[in-house]
Design a protein around this motif. Structure first.
Motif, PDB file in Angstrom:
ATOM      1  N   TRP A 198      -8.272  -0.715  -2.490  1.00 57.32           N
ATOM      2  CA  TRP A 198      -6.834  -0.813  -2.263  1.00 57.32           C
ATOM      3  C   TRP A 198      -6.156   0.548  -2.383  1.00 57.32           C
ATOM      4  O   TRP A 198      -5.126   0.791  -1.753  1.00 57.32           O
ATOM      5  CB  TRP A 198      -6.224  -1.803  -3.248  1.00 57.32           C
ATOM      6  CG  TRP A 198      -6.512  -3.211  -2.865  1.00 57.32           C
ATOM      7  CD1 TRP A 198      -7.352  -4.080  -3.477  1.00 57.32           C
ATOM      8  CD2 TRP A 198      -5.970  -3.905  -1.749  1.00 57.32           C
ATOM      9  NE1 TRP A 198      -7.372  -5.286  -2.812  1.00 57.32           N
ATOM     10  CE2 TRP A 198      -6.535  -5.204  -1.749  1.00 57.32           C
ATOM     11  CE3 TRP A 198      -5.065  -3.584  -0.740  1.00 57.32           C
ATOM     12  CZ2 TRP A 198      -6.220  -6.155  -0.792  1.00 57.32           C
ATOM     13  CZ3 TRP A 198      -4.748  -4.529   0.217  1.00 57.32           C
ATOM     14  CH2 TRP A 198      -5.321  -5.801   0.182  1.00 57.32           C
ATOM     15  N   GLU A 199      -6.716   1.437  -3.188  1.00 54.36           N
ATOM     16  CA  GLU A 199      -6.158   2.779  -3.253  1.00 54.36           C
ATOM     17  C   GLU A 199      -6.350   3.508  -1.928  1.00 54.36           C
ATOM     18  O   GLU A 199      -5.445   4.194  -1.444  1.00 54.36           O
ATOM     19  CB  GLU A 199      -6.819   3.553  -4.395  1.00 54.36           C
ATOM     20  CG  GLU A 199      -6.259   4.953  -4.579  1.00 54.36           C
ATOM     21  CD  GLU A 199      -6.928   5.689  -5.721  1.00 54.36           C
ATOM     22  OE1 GLU A 199      -6.639   6.890  -5.894  1.00 54.36           O
ATOM     23  OE2 GLU A 199      -7.743   5.065  -6.440  1.00 54.36           O
TER      24      GLU A 199
ATOM     25  N   CYS B 233      -0.940   1.289   7.355  1.00 52.25           N
ATOM     26  CA  CYS B 233      -0.085   1.311   6.172  1.00 52.25           C
ATOM     27  C   CYS B 233       0.683   2.608   6.020  1.00 52.25           C
ATOM     28  O   CYS B 233       1.493   2.729   5.091  1.00 52.25           O
ATOM     29  CB  CYS B 233      -0.932   1.069   4.920  1.00 52.25           C
ATOM     30  SG  CYS B 233      -1.885  -0.465   4.958  1.00 52.25           S
ATOM     31  N   ILE B 234       0.467   3.595   6.868  1.00 50.79           N
ATOM     32  CA  ILE B 234       1.174   4.874   6.765  1.00 50.79           C
ATOM     33  C   ILE B 234       1.906   5.192   8.053  1.00 50.79           C
ATOM     34  O   ILE B 234       2.226   6.353   8.305  1.00 50.79           O
ATOM     35  CB  ILE B 234       0.201   6.023   6.410  1.00 50.79           C
ATOM     36  CG1 ILE B 234      -0.854   6.185   7.511  1.00 50.79           C
ATOM     37  CG2 ILE B 234      -0.431   5.819   5.056  1.00 50.79           C
ATOM     38  CD1 ILE B 234      -1.741   7.406   7.304  1.00 50.79           C
TER      39      ILE B 234
ATOM     40  N   PRO C 285       0.826  -1.219   0.000  1.00 53.73           N
ATOM     41  CA  PRO C 285       0.000   0.000   0.000  1.00 53.73           C
ATOM     42  C   PRO C 285       0.853   1.259   0.000  1.00 53.73           C
ATOM     43  O   PRO C 285       1.803   1.391   0.766  1.00 53.73           O
ATOM     44  CB  PRO C 285      -0.812  -0.135   1.294  1.00 53.73           C
ATOM     45  CG  PRO C 285      -0.850  -1.603   1.568  1.00 53.73           C
ATOM     46  CD  PRO C 285       0.466  -2.136   1.100  1.00 53.73           C
ATOM     47  N   GLY C 286       0.492   2.186  -0.888  1.00 50.78           N
ATOM     48  CA  GLY C 286       1.240   3.420  -1.019  1.00 50.78           C
ATOM     49  C   GLY C 286       2.345   3.365  -2.053  1.00 50.78           C
ATOM     50  O   GLY C 286       2.983   4.393  -2.320  1.00 50.78           O
ATOM     51  N   TYR C 287       2.593   2.200  -2.652  1.00 52.17           N
ATOM     52  CA  TYR C 287       3.633   2.031  -3.650  1.00 52.17           C
ATOM     53  C   TYR C 287       2.992   1.632  -4.978  1.00 52.17           C
ATOM     54  O   TYR C 287       2.070   0.800  -5.004  1.00 52.17           O
ATOM     55  CB  TYR C 287       4.635   0.941  -3.236  1.00 52.17           C
ATOM     56  CG  TYR C 287       5.599   1.354  -2.145  1.00 52.17           C
ATOM     57  CD1 TYR C 287       6.956   1.487  -2.405  1.00 52.17           C
ATOM     58  CD2 TYR C 287       5.161   1.604  -0.851  1.00 52.17           C
ATOM     59  CE1 TYR C 287       7.850   1.858  -1.419  1.00 52.17           C
ATOM     60  CE2 TYR C 287       6.029   1.985   0.146  1.00 52.17           C
ATOM     61  CZ  TYR C 287       7.382   2.102  -0.147  1.00 52.17           C
ATOM     62  OH  TYR C 287       8.265   2.474   0.848  1.00 52.17           O
ATOM     63  N   ASN C 288       3.497   2.198  -6.081  1.00 54.93           N
ATOM     64  CA  ASN C 288       3.096   1.676  -7.370  1.00 54.93           C
ATOM     65  C   ASN C 288       3.973   0.494  -7.740  1.00 54.93           C
ATOM     66  O   ASN C 288       4.867   0.106  -6.972  1.00 54.93           O
ATOM     67  CB  ASN C 288       3.157   2.775  -8.448  1.00 54.93           C
ATOM     68  CG  ASN C 288       4.555   3.384  -8.578  1.00 54.93           C
ATOM     69  OD1 ASN C 288       5.571   2.703  -8.421  1.00 54.93           O
ATOM     70  ND2 ASN C 288       4.606   4.676  -8.854  1.00 54.93           N
TER      71      ASN C 288
ATOM     72  N   SER D 270      -4.056   2.481   1.207  1.00 53.74           N
ATOM     73  CA  SER D 270      -2.738   3.080   1.401  1.00 53.74           C
ATOM     74  C   SER D 270      -2.772   4.271   2.358  1.00 53.74           C
ATOM     75  O   SER D 270      -1.719   4.718   2.806  1.00 53.74           O
ATOM     76  CB  SER D 270      -2.168   3.534   0.051  1.00 53.74           C
ATOM     77  OG  SER D 270      -3.007   4.496  -0.561  1.00 53.74           O
TER      78      SER D 270
END
Length: 531
Positions: free
Chosen positions: A331-332, A340-341, A192-195, A335
């Motif tokens: 899922w967007e 997840c942060i 999460p948070g990563y492409n 993140s």
């Protein structure tokens, strides 16, 4: 060794570890019980059967030395017969740091996952299996205070996600080789948070599989698996009553202590995308057949959107925002969740394995397709026994020093054997041996003080009371069960592990590389101007 015995399968995998030592293992698998909470927001809820799994591995370096717990694994196995699917959720994996090198944790986990992924040894008769887990780095999971032991070196966040990716890659390779390519395998992961490019750069792309006979797109896929059609999802059906299609409640399973579960609970209780709205003031009711002037003047209002959203699940429609939030949006938004942060990289992994019908019905499985999913199998124990061992492990032991770890190991292993003998040691309640099996969910009693803390179930989705008691008697944990299925040991006599960088390995990659000189630049401090 029996092919269908989880204990023997794990011991066979540990036999190849380097070094000279003896392993002692305790495998606790509960009998199946009815469970409707895997997809609490699906309508109708699919009936599932749940089993608890706990594995404790201790090590003994010499015959005179004491045993010490070095690895532990806790998992849940779900059986969904309507789609011939199983879900293996790995809840916790931990090492105490008291083992000799190399640690047996990776080998234990690989053997455990391979046992359930292989249709010839899989303990439930299903065609499709999904392995799911959430990777989050912490100092300890199952061994209290083990993070204070100097010998334990827990993996950091990125290294833990890479470790799980490597473990699942090895499992896929073993399953592909063992089934001669007949098993369809799909692997998915999300940070999460990563492409995708950032995730590949963070974890490395060295674990991409290149197996013969598999399509080009086979390997690790960055993203969720809810839109794929190669392997059926556990929750059944494309169309539901009234023509309603699948919504988020049919995709996201509800696991204990999982960020996805907490997030889908919030979405199901959210009336709009901006958050939870407070209920409007109710109109005054008539008192003794009379109403006040305001009530007479206000016309009867129609049901607003908030009331519709609140009552939609009663009509089989999605609750809250479940029908509006797509899987990609889920899922967007994941993140931005606190889990997840929090400054650490986390990862969600999904491993799908689908076998042909004849492979799923092979006689190697412990459970034949004609038998009831509730029928206890040899070696299984009551679910409450597994939960009590987990609770006493988490709440009543200390692994911060070698002496305390040895004492905790002796107590825990004695507790498992004592419960099988119906002679629980001090501090451990005994397992009831009455013939009446309690209904699911089991009632809370005074003896449940040792239950491990769990995430509470969704508020609006309590466990349904229509779950009937099992027609089968609860298994009795006897000494015969203990000796044949629960406890086992193996002596390992292999060459020791060659340290990395030792030139005796004979390969260029192991050669000692010369140390490059490092030039240290001095920083000139700026002088202060006199005032």
């Amino acid at each position: 060794m029996a092919a269908n015995n989880l204990r023997d399968h794990l011991l066979a995998g540990l036999a190849s570890l380097p070094g000279t030592r003896e392993f002692h293992i305790h495998v606790l698998v509960s009998s199946p019980r009815k469970h409707t909470g895997l997809f609490p927001y699906a309508h109708p809820r699919p009936r599932a059967y749940l089993q608890d799994i706990l594995i404790l591995l201790s090590e003994q370096t010499t015959p005179e030395s004491p045993r010490v717990l070095v690895s532990a694994l806790e998992a849940s196995l779900y059986n969904i017969p309507v789609t011939s699917s199983g879900v293996l959720y790995v809840q916790k994996v931990d090492s105490s740091g008291h083992s000799s090198a190399p640690s047996p944790t990776a080998t234990l986990v690989r053997s455990f996952l391979t046992y359930h992924g292989d249709p010839t040894t899989r303990p439930i008769a299903v065609k499709n299996l999904w392995i799911q887990l959430f990777a989050r780095a912490q100092g300890q999971y199952l061994f209290p205070n083990s993070s204070e032991f100097p010998g334990k070196r827990p993996l950091a966040d990125v290294k833990l996600c890479a470790w799980w990716k490597r473990i699942l890659s090895h499992v896929a390779q073993e399953l592909h080789r063992g089934t001669k390519g007949k098993l369809m395998l799909r692997l998915y992961y999300i940070l999460p948070g990563y492409n995708e490019l950032e995730a590949i750069h963070a974890l490395g792309d060295s674990h991409t599989l290149a197996l013969s006979g598999q399509p080009d797109e086979y390997g690790w896929i960055y993203g969720h698996h809810y839109s794929q059609t190669d392997i059926p999802l556990p929750c059944p059906g494309d169309k539901w009553e009234g023509g309603a299609t699948r919504n988020l409640g049919h995709f996201i399973p509800w696991f204990d202590d999982d960020p996805k579960s907490r997030f889908i609970d919030e979405i199901a209780h959210t009336a709009n995308v901006n958050g939870v709205r407070s209920p409007k003031t109710k109109r005054p009711r008539p008192i003794h057949g009379k109403t006040d002037d305001r009530a007479r003047m206000d016309p009867p209002r129609e049901e607003d959107e908030e009331d519709k959203d609140r009552n939609r699940d009663k009509d089989g429609q999605p609750a809250g925002e479940l029908g509006k939030v797509t899987a990609d949006e889920f899922w967007e938004r994941m993140s931005f969740r606190q889990e997840c942060i929090a400054g650490a990289v986390t990862g969600f992994f999904a491993f799908g394995a689908s076998s042909p019908t004849d492979a799923a019905d092979a006689p190697g499985g412990m459970e034949s397709p004609a038998s009831s999913p509730l029928a206890p199998q040899p070696g299984q124990v009551p679910p409450r026994m597994v939960r009590r061992i987990v609770a006493t492990l988490l709440n009543h032991h200390d692994f911060s020093t070698a002496e305390r770890a040895v004492r905790a190991t002796e107590t825990l292993e004695g507790a498992v054997k004592g419960l099988c003998e119906d002679l629980a040691p001090a501090g451990m309640p005994s397992v009831k041996r009455t013939g009446d099996r309690p209904s699911t969910p089991e009632p809370e009693t005074a003896g449940d003080a040792f239950e491990v803390p769990r995430t509470p179930p969704p508020r609006s989705k309590p466990l349904l009371p229509e779950i009937s008691p099992s027609p089968f008697p609860e298994p009795v944990a006897s000494l015969e069960t203990y000796r044949s299925h629960i406890y086992g040991s193996i002596s390992v006599r292999n060459p020791p592990l060659v340290p990395k960088g030792d030139g005796s390995a004979g390969t260029s990659s192991d050669a000692v590389k010369p140390v490059q000189p490092v030039t240290v630049l001095a920083v000139r401090k700026k002088r202060k101007v006199a005032s």
